[in-house]
Design a protein around this motif. Structure first.
Motif, PDB file in Angstrom:
ATOM      1  N   ARG A   4      47.769  28.792  31.770  1.00 52.74           N
ATOM      2  CA  ARG A   4      47.713  30.233  31.483  1.00 52.74           C
ATOM      3  C   ARG A   4      46.850  30.981  32.503  1.00 52.74           C
ATOM      4  NH1 ARG A   4      50.165  32.496  26.601  1.00 52.74           N
ATOM      5  NH2 ARG A   4      51.293  30.728  25.790  1.00 52.74           N
ATOM      6  N   LEU A   5      45.985  30.260  33.203  1.00 53.95           N
ATOM      7  CA  LEU A   5      45.182  30.878  34.257  1.00 53.95           C
ATOM      8  C   LEU A   5      46.088  31.452  35.341  1.00 53.95           C
ATOM      9  CD1 LEU A   5      42.320  31.451  35.221  1.00 53.95           C
ATOM     10  CD2 LEU A   5      42.280  29.175  36.237  1.00 53.95           C
ATOM     11  N   ALA A   6      47.218  30.801  35.596  1.00 51.53           N
ATOM     12  CA  ALA A   6      48.174  31.311  36.583  1.00 51.53           C
ATOM     13  C   ALA A   6      48.772  32.632  36.114  1.00 51.53           C
ATOM     14  CB  ALA A   6      49.275  30.286  36.818  1.00 51.53           C
ATOM     15  N   LEU A   7      49.033  32.747  34.820  1.00 50.97           N
ATOM     16  CA  LEU A   7      49.554  33.989  34.264  1.00 50.97           C
ATOM     17  C   LEU A   7      48.524  35.107  34.433  1.00 50.97           C
ATOM     18  CD1 LEU A   7      52.089  34.989  32.776  1.00 50.97           C
ATOM     19  CD2 LEU A   7      50.921  34.450  30.644  1.00 50.97           C
ATOM     20  N   LEU A   9      46.231  35.181  36.807  1.00 53.33           N
ATOM     21  CA  LEU A   9      46.187  35.490  38.242  1.00 53.33           C
ATOM     22  C   LEU A   9      47.317  36.452  38.590  1.00 53.33           C
ATOM     23  CD1 LEU A   9      45.127  35.099  41.141  1.00 53.33           C
ATOM     24  CD2 LEU A   9      46.596  33.061  41.291  1.00 53.33           C
ATOM     25  N   ALA A  10      48.523  36.165  38.114  1.00 51.60           N
ATOM     26  CA  ALA A  10      49.657  37.061  38.367  1.00 51.60           C
ATOM     27  C   ALA A  10      49.404  38.430  37.751  1.00 51.60           C
ATOM     28  CB  ALA A  10      50.940  36.457  37.813  1.00 51.60           C
ATOM     29  N   GLY A  11      48.690  38.467  36.642  1.00 51.56           N
ATOM     30  CA  GLY A  11      48.407  39.714  35.940  1.00 51.56           C
ATOM     31  C   GLY A  11      47.325  40.566  36.561  1.00 51.56           C
ATOM     32  N   THR A  12      46.781  40.144  37.688  1.00 56.14           N
ATOM     33  CA  THR A  12      45.789  40.978  38.370  1.00 56.14           C
ATOM     34  C   THR A  12      46.454  42.142  39.096  1.00 56.14           C
ATOM     35  OG1 THR A  12      45.771  39.526  40.320  1.00 56.14           O
ATOM     36  CG2 THR A  12      44.087  39.122  38.604  1.00 56.14           C
ATOM     37  N   ILE A  13      47.791  42.154  39.131  1.00 54.20           N
ATOM     38  CA  ILE A  13      48.556  43.345  39.526  1.00 54.20           C
ATOM     39  C   ILE A  13      49.039  43.909  38.201  1.00 54.20           C
ATOM     40  CG2 ILE A  13      50.716  44.160  40.572  1.00 54.20           C
ATOM     41  CD1 ILE A  13      48.867  43.461  42.732  1.00 54.20           C
ATOM     42  N   ARG A  14      48.672  45.141  37.890  1.00 54.97           N
ATOM     43  CA  ARG A  14      48.980  45.690  36.579  1.00 54.97           C
ATOM     44  C   ARG A  14      49.126  47.204  36.643  1.00 54.97           C
ATOM     45  NH1 ARG A  14      44.465  48.091  35.022  1.00 54.97           N
ATOM     46  NH2 ARG A  14      42.551  47.457  36.008  1.00 54.97           N
ATOM     47  N   LEU A 134      43.286  27.110  41.193  1.00 58.60           N
ATOM     48  CA  LEU A 134      44.226  28.153  40.783  1.00 58.60           C
ATOM     49  C   LEU A 134      45.662  27.717  41.062  1.00 58.60           C
ATOM     50  CD1 LEU A 134      42.288  31.296  42.054  1.00 58.60           C
ATOM     51  CD2 LEU A 134      42.677  30.639  39.662  1.00 58.60           C
ATOM     52  N   ALA A 135      45.894  27.077  42.200  1.00 63.76           N
ATOM     53  CA  ALA A 135      47.238  26.599  42.539  1.00 63.76           C
ATOM     54  C   ALA A 135      47.691  25.532  41.546  1.00 63.76           C
ATOM     55  CB  ALA A 135      47.256  26.051  43.963  1.00 63.76           C
ATOM     56  N   ARG A 136      46.792  24.654  41.184  1.00 67.39           N
ATOM     57  CA  ARG A 136      47.146  23.600  40.225  1.00 67.39           C
ATOM     58  C   ARG A 136      47.428  24.187  38.844  1.00 67.39           C
ATOM     59  NH1 ARG A 136      44.765  17.998  41.914  1.00 67.39           N
ATOM     60  NH2 ARG A 136      45.029  18.232  44.159  1.00 67.39           N
ATOM     61  N   ALA A 137      46.744  25.257  38.498  1.00 69.35           N
ATOM     62  CA  ALA A 137      47.043  25.940  37.232  1.00 69.35           C
ATOM     63  C   ALA A 137      48.457  26.516  37.285  1.00 69.35           C
ATOM     64  CB  ALA A 137      46.015  27.041  36.965  1.00 69.35           C
ATOM     65  N   ALA A 138      48.843  27.068  38.431  1.00 67.07           N
ATOM     66  CA  ALA A 138      50.197  27.607  38.586  1.00 67.07           C
ATOM     67  C   ALA A 138      51.237  26.498  38.483  1.00 67.07           C
ATOM     68  CB  ALA A 138      50.331  28.335  39.916  1.00 67.07           C
ATOM     69  N   ILE A 139      50.951  25.367  39.095  1.00 63.64           N
ATOM     70  CA  ILE A 139      51.874  24.231  39.011  1.00 63.64           C
ATOM     71  C   ILE A 139      51.992  23.765  37.564  1.00 63.64           C
ATOM     72  CG2 ILE A 139      52.165  21.793  39.640  1.00 63.64           C
ATOM     73  CD1 ILE A 139      51.039  22.583  42.438  1.00 63.64           C
ATOM     74  N   ALA A 140      50.864  23.692  36.870  1.00 66.82           N
ATOM     75  CA  ALA A 140      50.885  23.280  35.462  1.00 66.82           C
ATOM     76  C   ALA A 140      51.713  24.252  34.628  1.00 66.82           C
ATOM     77  CB  ALA A 140      49.454  23.186  34.919  1.00 66.82           C
ATOM     78  N   PHE A 141      51.588  25.529  34.902  1.00 65.89           N
ATOM     79  CA  PHE A 141      52.364  26.522  34.155  1.00 65.89           C
ATOM     80  C   PHE A 141      53.851  26.393  34.463  1.00 65.89           C
ATOM     81  CE2 PHE A 141      54.524  30.485  33.533  1.00 65.89           C
ATOM     82  CZ  PHE A 141      54.086  30.880  32.283  1.00 65.89           C
ATOM     83  N   LEU A 142      54.179  26.295  35.746  1.00 65.10           N
ATOM     84  CA  LEU A 142      55.588  26.273  36.148  1.00 65.10           C
ATOM     85  C   LEU A 142      56.320  25.000  35.744  1.00 65.10           C
ATOM     86  CD1 LEU A 142      55.173  28.046  39.578  1.00 65.10           C
ATOM     87  CD2 LEU A 142      56.441  28.917  37.594  1.00 65.10           C
ATOM     88  N   PRO A 156      58.412  50.978  31.636  1.00 69.85           N
ATOM     89  CA  PRO A 156      58.225  51.790  32.846  1.00 69.85           C
ATOM     90  C   PRO A 156      56.848  51.559  33.467  1.00 69.85           C
ATOM     91  CG  PRO A 156      59.132  53.112  31.069  1.00 69.85           C
ATOM     92  CD  PRO A 156      58.756  51.787  30.472  1.00 69.85           C
ATOM     93  N   ARG A 157      56.835  51.299  34.732  1.00 67.95           N
ATOM     94  CA  ARG A 157      55.631  51.130  35.564  1.00 67.95           C
ATOM     95  C   ARG A 157      54.825  49.873  35.266  1.00 67.95           C
ATOM     96  NH1 ARG A 157      55.690  56.092  33.592  1.00 67.95           N
ATOM     97  NH2 ARG A 157      53.843  55.807  32.336  1.00 67.95           N
ATOM     98  N   CYS A 158      55.274  49.019  34.353  1.00 72.65           N
ATOM     99  CA  CYS A 158      54.509  47.802  34.072  1.00 72.65           C
ATOM    100  C   CYS A 158      54.774  46.780  35.165  1.00 72.65           C
ATOM    101  CB  CYS A 158      54.865  47.202  32.714  1.00 72.65           C
ATOM    102  SG  CYS A 158      53.760  45.825  32.288  1.00 72.65           S
ATOM    103  N   ALA A 159      53.769  46.011  35.486  1.00 72.09           N
ATOM    104  CA  ALA A 159      53.866  45.016  36.552  1.00 72.09           C
ATOM    105  C   ALA A 159      53.631  43.606  36.036  1.00 72.09           C
ATOM    106  CB  ALA A 159      52.835  45.343  37.626  1.00 72.09           C
ATOM    107  N   ARG A 160      53.470  43.451  34.750  1.00 74.14           N
ATOM    108  CA  ARG A 160      53.040  42.161  34.202  1.00 74.14           C
ATOM    109  C   ARG A 160      54.187  41.207  33.893  1.00 74.14           C
ATOM    110  NH1 ARG A 160      47.695  41.792  32.969  1.00 74.14           N
ATOM    111  NH2 ARG A 160      46.602  43.722  32.595  1.00 74.14           N
ATOM    112  N   TYR A 161      53.824  39.936  33.984  1.00 76.47           N
ATOM    113  CA  TYR A 161      54.643  38.855  33.454  1.00 76.47           C
ATOM    114  C   TYR A 161      53.939  38.403  32.184  1.00 76.47           C
ATOM    115  CZ  TYR A 161      57.183  38.624  37.832  1.00 76.47           C
ATOM    116  OH  TYR A 161      57.976  38.923  38.904  1.00 76.47           O
ATOM    117  N   PHE A 162      54.702  37.946  31.200  1.00 81.87           N
ATOM    118  CA  PHE A 162      54.104  37.496  29.953  1.00 81.87           C
ATOM    119  C   PHE A 162      54.918  36.342  29.396  1.00 81.87           C
ATOM    120  CE2 PHE A 162      57.320  40.507  28.694  1.00 81.87           C
ATOM    121  CZ  PHE A 162      57.819  40.047  27.484  1.00 81.87           C
TER     122      PHE A 162
END
Length: 194
Positions: A4-7, A9-14, A134-142, A156-162
């Protein structure tokens, strides 16, 4: 490693709450602040302080993660916030795997009486690297079960993945659901333009 740490990280664009996009990793200070917020879920890092180099590495990794998230949600639309800035999938995979490889692992053979030999991998000597973690967290998530429930918020205007919590969930949160419903209402009831 918590995928979930990868999620996060991706959510730092919002969405910034006003009508634009906010970047929580903006500058060295932003990256330091975010890494401080997630520090309890990261192993002790080799980088005692956040500098320009670490900031650039974390931002590059975030781009790779968001690119792979965009691939994951396909054929649904990816987050529109930064799609045009993301590396192609093959490059994103290369970036992610190179970042994960920064932390050495040591194979350890286990062979209990009556079992077949198995290998387990443990961290090598030294402190783990922040970017590798952080990369390993992304691998674990994916590679984990949450991947199949990953969605891009269509508000509208949301940038998040969930991660979709239930089959009817459409948005990342209540505010996005409200914003989407208000936009839909406005489109239906707006005076026709001539």
């Amino acid at each position: 490693m918590d995928g979930r740490l990868a999620l996060e990280l991706a959510g730092t664009i919002r969405h910034d709450g006003v009508g634009g996009i906010a970047d929580d990793l903006e500058g060295v200070a932003g990256t330091a602040r975010w890494l401080g917020e997630v520090a309890d879920r990261l192993p002790p890092a080799r980088h005692p302080r956040v500098d320009e180099e670490l900031h650039a590495q974390v931002v590059t990794l975030r781009g790779a993660v968001r690119s792979l998230f965009a691939r994951t949600v396909a054929p649904a639309s990816p987050s529109p916030a930064d799609t045009h800035l993301l590396p192609p999938t093959r490059e994103a995979l290369t970036l992610l795997n190179a970042a994960a490889a920064r932390q050495a692992v040591v194979p350890r053979l286990r062979w209990e009486e009556g079992d077949l030999p198995t290998v387990e991998f443990t961290p090598g000597g030294g402190c783990p690297d922040t970017v590798a973690a952080l990369a390993r967290a992304a691998i674990a998530f994916l590679e984990g079960p949450d991947r199949d429930r990953l969605r891009s918020c269509p508000a509208p205007r949301c940038a998040r993945y969930f991660v979709q919590a239930h089959g009817r969930q459409q948005w990342c949160g209540t505010s996005c659901g409200n914003r989407a419903r208000a936009a839909r209402h406005y489109r239906r009831h707006a005076p026709a333009r001539t």
